[in-house]
Design a protein around this motif. Sequence first.
Motif, PDB file in Angstrom:
ATOM      1  N   THR A 149       0.893  -1.264  -0.021  1.00 18.92           N
ATOM      2  CA  THR A 149       0.040   0.230  -0.085  1.00 18.92           C
ATOM      3  C   THR A 149       0.991   1.104   0.081  1.00 18.92           C
ATOM      4  O   THR A 149       1.998   1.408   0.685  1.00 18.92           O
ATOM      5  CB  THR A 149      -0.751  -0.142   1.194  1.00 18.92           C
ATOM      6  OG1 THR A 149      -1.848  -1.208   1.232  1.00 18.92           O
ATOM      7  CG2 THR A 149      -2.008   1.274   1.314  1.00 18.92           C
ATOM      8  N   TYR A 150       0.560   2.327  -0.856  1.00 25.75           N
ATOM      9  CA  TYR A 150       1.506   3.373  -0.780  1.00 25.75           C
ATOM     10  C   TYR A 150       0.249   4.618  -1.299  1.00 25.75           C
ATOM     11  O   TYR A 150      -0.712   4.336  -1.946  1.00 25.75           O
ATOM     12  CB  TYR A 150       2.441   3.440  -1.907  1.00 25.75           C
ATOM     13  CG  TYR A 150       1.967   3.150  -3.258  1.00 25.75           C
ATOM     14  CD1 TYR A 150       1.902   4.224  -4.325  1.00 25.75           C
ATOM     15  CD2 TYR A 150       2.219   1.890  -3.666  1.00 25.75           C
ATOM     16  CE1 TYR A 150       1.527   4.078  -5.391  1.00 25.75           C
ATOM     17  CE2 TYR A 150       1.839   1.435  -4.846  1.00 25.75           C
ATOM     18  CZ  TYR A 150       1.639   2.545  -5.894  1.00 25.75           C
ATOM     19  OH  TYR A 150       1.317   2.340  -6.894  1.00 25.75           O
ATOM     20  N   SER A 151       0.487   5.722  -0.935  1.00 19.64           N
ATOM     21  CA  SER A 151      -0.186   6.977  -1.253  1.00 19.64           C
ATOM     22  C   SER A 151       0.121   7.334  -2.657  1.00 19.64           C
ATOM     23  O   SER A 151       1.017   7.138  -3.319  1.00 19.64           O
ATOM     24  CB  SER A 151       0.484   8.388  -0.362  1.00 19.64           C
ATOM     25  OG  SER A 151      -0.194   9.390  -0.786  1.00 19.64           O
ATOM     26  N   ARG A 195       8.403   8.653  -0.116  1.00 20.19           N
ATOM     27  CA  ARG A 195       8.499   7.233  -0.875  1.00 20.19           C
ATOM     28  C   ARG A 195       8.229   6.208   0.300  1.00 20.19           C
ATOM     29  O   ARG A 195       8.881   5.369   0.423  1.00 20.19           O
ATOM     30  CB  ARG A 195       9.744   7.093  -1.586  1.00 20.19           C
ATOM     31  CG  ARG A 195      10.020   7.960  -2.540  1.00 20.19           C
ATOM     32  CD  ARG A 195      11.224   7.556  -3.655  1.00 20.19           C
ATOM     33  NE  ARG A 195      12.585   7.564  -2.780  1.00 20.19           N
ATOM     34  CZ  ARG A 195      13.463   6.989  -3.445  1.00 20.19           C
ATOM     35  NH1 ARG A 195      13.544   6.220  -4.531  1.00 20.19           N
ATOM     36  NH2 ARG A 195      14.791   6.755  -2.831  1.00 20.19           N
ATOM     37  N   ASP A 196       6.998   6.423   1.210  1.00 17.21           N
ATOM     38  CA  ASP A 196       6.850   5.581   2.160  1.00 17.21           C
ATOM     39  C   ASP A 196       5.834   4.241   1.421  1.00 17.21           C
ATOM     40  O   ASP A 196       4.715   4.716   0.808  1.00 17.21           O
ATOM     41  CB  ASP A 196       5.982   6.019   3.237  1.00 17.21           C
ATOM     42  CG  ASP A 196       7.151   7.015   3.801  1.00 17.21           C
ATOM     43  OD1 ASP A 196       8.255   6.962   3.621  1.00 17.21           O
ATOM     44  OD2 ASP A 196       6.613   7.675   4.878  1.00 17.21           O
ATOM     45  N   ILE A 197       6.104   3.172   1.863  1.00 20.19           N
ATOM     46  CA  ILE A 197       5.336   1.887   1.480  1.00 20.19           C
ATOM     47  C   ILE A 197       4.934   1.055   2.705  1.00 20.19           C
ATOM     48  O   ILE A 197       5.926   0.824   3.685  1.00 20.19           O
ATOM     49  CB  ILE A 197       6.215   1.212   0.390  1.00 20.19           C
ATOM     50  CG1 ILE A 197       6.062   1.653  -0.881  1.00 20.19           C
ATOM     51  CG2 ILE A 197       5.445  -0.108   0.302  1.00 20.19           C
ATOM     52  CD1 ILE A 197       6.663   1.129  -2.126  1.00 20.19           C
ATOM     53  N   VAL A 242      10.151   1.126   3.786  1.00 16.69           N
ATOM     54  CA  VAL A 242       8.975  -0.009   3.769  1.00 16.69           C
ATOM     55  C   VAL A 242       8.740  -0.154   5.156  1.00 16.69           C
ATOM     56  O   VAL A 242       9.592  -0.566   6.147  1.00 16.69           O
ATOM     57  CB  VAL A 242       9.603  -1.022   3.121  1.00 16.69           C
ATOM     58  CG1 VAL A 242       8.589  -2.377   3.097  1.00 16.69           C
ATOM     59  CG2 VAL A 242      10.099  -0.710   1.828  1.00 16.69           C
ATOM     60  N   VAL A 243       7.374   0.187   5.512  1.00 15.63           N
ATOM     61  CA  VAL A 243       6.981  -0.104   6.883  1.00 15.63           C
ATOM     62  C   VAL A 243       6.149  -1.337   7.159  1.00 15.63           C
ATOM     63  O   VAL A 243       5.101  -1.561   6.316  1.00 15.63           O
ATOM     64  CB  VAL A 243       6.146   1.296   7.137  1.00 15.63           C
ATOM     65  CG1 VAL A 243       5.696   1.149   8.711  1.00 15.63           C
ATOM     66  CG2 VAL A 243       6.943   2.650   7.090  1.00 15.63           C
TER      67      VAL A 243
END
Length: 337
Positions: A153-155, A163-165, A185-186
């Motif tokens: 999932t990403y915005s 660049r957060d996933i 990557v979270v």
Amino acid sequence: MNNPSASGRPDDLINAFLSKDCTGEEQQRLRDWLSESPGHLQYFEQQRELWFSAVVSDRSLKFDHEKAFDSFRESVMQLPSGSKRSFRLHPVWKVAASVAVLMIASLLFYHMGVRSISRQMADVTIEAPQGSRTRLFLNDGSVVWLNAGSRLTYSQQFGVNDRDIRLEGEGYFEVRKNAELPFRVVTQEMTVTVLGTKFNFCNFPDDDEASVTLLEGKVSYQVASDTREQLLEPDQKVVLNKKSGMAQVSEVRANRSAEWTQGYLCFEDDLLTDIVRRLERSYNVNIIIVDDTLDTYRFYGDFRRTEQSIGDVLEILSSTNKLTYQVQGKHIYLHAR
């Protein structure tokens, strides 16, 4: 075949189709697969949207008004002589014509699967079905492989402000370098931060362990129970025990961690409980460990999913004299020997 990777698996056929490298026979196989289920068509549309978003979005967001008007004017001048009319556009109408072309171009891009960030802010969620794997091309040029049963999932603002996933499952990442926007990557138990690198991240919600394996570059990782960031070097792997919160780093052959992207199943001293879940996701089966004593067993092994059935894998596991298996209908039961 023009594309040797289009082996008949849905993901391979979709990639070949979108790459315009699909033979007539492969197109027919893809059509047959799409007709089997509405879910297949929905999955195809999702993949096509991601593909066009990666390839075309930058171009659609940088619209050239003057070029649009020139194209509009040329199309008018090319009308048949009987219907062509000579006229001079007032500056106001010139602007209006550019706006009209812009609106038409925007609609075309939308129906091709491109949705600009300003028009839609909802998160994008991609899932790899059981028994399959999925390759994604992100807007920043990075490439991601999702393993079976995984979710990403990403915005819609990905690549603009961050660049957060968010990952549930297993993903292999080839990250395009951008010093100004670190790639994160979270997951629930662990977060990985990179600038540009290749690494594999595995953290399924029902697994006992989470792991990060670094192939190239450098990454930092942070576990939920510790605010400190730790660094990984190439050919290193960190394994997090979710129950104890303890993380352990070891030297490994890191390239093996990404072989699943080519259809391989590789186990490197993995717990049987995690192996079972990977087999369930890869072969879409249901496996029950009957004896708790098997939970602490670890195994090594290499399998080719496209060539070896679940029966072949179970036979090899049972040849270790650690366990036996029994098949009852759609269920597989593992017993300690």
